[in-house]
Scaffold this active site. Sequence first.
Site, short mmCIF file in Angstrom:
data_model
loop_
_atom_site.label_atom_id
_atom_site.label_comp_id
_atom_site.label_asym_id
_atom_site.label_seq_id
_atom_site.Cartn_x
_atom_site.Cartn_y
_atom_site.Cartn_z
N HIS A 59 75.45 7.99 0.31
CA HIS A 59 74.11 8.48 0.67
C HIS A 59 73.78 8.23 2.14
O HIS A 59 72.97 8.94 2.72
CB HIS A 59 73.04 7.91 -0.27
CG HIS A 59 72.63 6.50 -0.03
ND1 HIS A 59 73.14 5.44 -0.75
CD2 HIS A 59 71.73 5.96 0.82
CE1 HIS A 59 72.58 4.32 -0.36
NE2 HIS A 59 71.71 4.60 0.60
N ASP A 195 79.12 5.02 -4.89
CA ASP A 195 78.36 5.38 -3.69
C ASP A 195 79.08 4.86 -2.43
O ASP A 195 78.66 3.90 -1.80
CB ASP A 195 76.95 4.80 -3.78
CG ASP A 195 76.00 5.37 -2.74
OD1 ASP A 195 76.48 6.07 -1.82
OD2 ASP A 195 74.79 5.12 -2.83
N SER A 624 71.68 -0.40 3.04
CA SER A 624 72.63 0.51 2.39
C SER A 624 73.91 0.57 3.21
O SER A 624 73.88 0.78 4.42
CB SER A 624 72.03 1.91 2.29
OG SER A 624 70.96 1.94 1.38
#
Length: 690
Positions: A59, A195, A624
């Site tokens: 992402h 991810d 992230s």
Amino acid sequence: MWMPTQLPDIAKPMREAGFRGRAEALADVTAPPLSAVVKVGGGTGAFVSPDGLLLTNHHVAYGVIQYNSSAERNIIDGGFIADGRGDERPSNPDFRVLVTVGFDKVTDEVLSDARGKTGRAYFDAVDAASKRIVAECEQGGDVRCSVANMYYGTDFYRIRQLELRDVRLVYAPPRAIGNYGDEIDNFMWPRHTGDFTLLRAYVGRDGKPADYSTDNVPYAPPAHLQVARSGLHAGDYAMLAGYPGTTFRHRTAAEFDAQVNRVLPQRVAVFDALIDAVESAGADDADIRTRYASQLQSLKNNRKRAAGELEGLLRSDALRLRGEDEAAMLAATTGEDAAGIAELRAILGQADAAAVRDQLLTLVASQTQLLRSALLLERLRIESAKPDDALRETGYQRRDHALIEGVLRQVQRRYAPAAEQALLQVLVSRYQQLPDAQRLPAFDAAFGRTPDSLAKALQTVYSGTRLGTEAERLSRFAQAREGQPLASDPLLALAAQIVAAQLDAEDARKTREGEQLRLRPAYMRALFAWRAQQGRAVYPDANGTLRVSYGKVEALAPRDAVAYAPVTTVAGIVEKHTGQVPFDAPQPLLDAIARGDFAGTDEASLKTQPVNFLTNLDTTGGNSGSPVLNARGELVGLNFDSNWESVSASWWFDPRYKRAIHVDMRYMRWLMDKVYPAPALLEEMGVPAR
């Protein structure tokens, strides 16, 4: 979220938690292993080979994937594996990787001219000193410098970073792996998401940062992390390093109240409306869906984050607890600091009154593509007409021209007139409902004060603008960067009115921020003293600089009679699979799970393939892509999410609920070995296929 320089002071509790290294070795952000951890786009990443191979989240790199995707070749859904380095795909022109190469305290230099001043004069003095420090820092070339504010105006640090501009897509799993579960599973546990994405950074043949060129060579990072062959178990030590965005844990009780009762409800409502606008515009148009895929994903994530933050602050009773803690602190505070805090509280009341309007003005710029370009061009023209960079606004100096040009170039693949007008209808119609005291005359002149006038204004400018073509934008850029008048265009005329409104709001904001810069240190001194009485150290709120968190793998029991194990496995992928988005696991993945060939990447205690795991590490937005390390400093996981109960951690850290969610590196290795093979990349990372 400790600054690396604080780690030697907490070496004892780190050792007691299980750390097997030297805390002193982590104090230098420019030395291994922390020099392998870099800022990637809006998140974090880490080098995992000496040839510039970079691991981050799917992402985080989603914009890069979307930029290289089309309706004809949809690599968002299908995934991408480069066929050798010559096939690695360039990122969008405004995508950057920043490698920190210097971190120095410059507090006295920043504040020397500000002392004794107030309001806008204080702000301008700090701003001028910061610009001077940055300009001197960048004189040698090759580095991007900034000044970071720590403890709300108490300390300042000069940060030097290499700005890598040639970053290429190497490996991305299909959407149904990299984003398995999508918004249904976002901020939820248990998770079953791969991810991750691999990029590669390139530089010129002289080893210096360069724009994309086929002649460039892979960047040789100062360090890279070693991917671990084994995983972690419940209770095992874990550590994370990354570039968290912003936290607000040291804000006042009044600011907590505003966040809970006004800001977050408004944010949820406006994001809901923006999401509906994009989805409606793309309902029957595959091209719009592709162009706005990354933006829509971001909107959904931010909407869910705001809703979770509100729910979490209420669950933790944060408003009451912060109020009681602050009241006790203030009772123990006297003299000049007490007087400064009283002044601060009055200034914060002024800022709260303009918060909703300022949020909408910010979204008008950030959630559009063509209008954003026009706003950039008009503001660049204004700033470039000033004599030198010392007088120009940060973000519009000569050092910023390459990034602005990159923004203008990437518009082509992320813009559709119908979608942009729908987004503006949402935002400006909300602005039109604000009370008169919050309105700006220039903004009213641009759009009018009724829905009909808004619709007419948008129709006029978007039907007549020529900025939809790259050549038209770049020709205006050439004029704007020299401070020259821009060739006429209806969207630029609209932008001129909006920029005038932004400048009016900016002037008032800088006056308030100057007072906050002057007065917040009094609040922080009171907080330092209060925490010292409690035997607690204080780290600065996160601000995009490198931070370290340590803890352990830990299960979660968020509610009565509800308990979650800290590890998920591929069995959960099959259990969730429906064949419909977002639980449409690819057939090659389902087939590989059915074969059960997990040798070398399995978890022996579970007799199957692990996917994700939980820790109690302290994270927030910007973390992230942060690497998760074991007690020996090996890479065991990749941070990508938090649980629903801890979304409010940017304001209030509650150890009962705070968990971070990570991709187990064994799952990544298994996917790259048995499902979507990339043996050369595994070899490069030092974990060859078995």
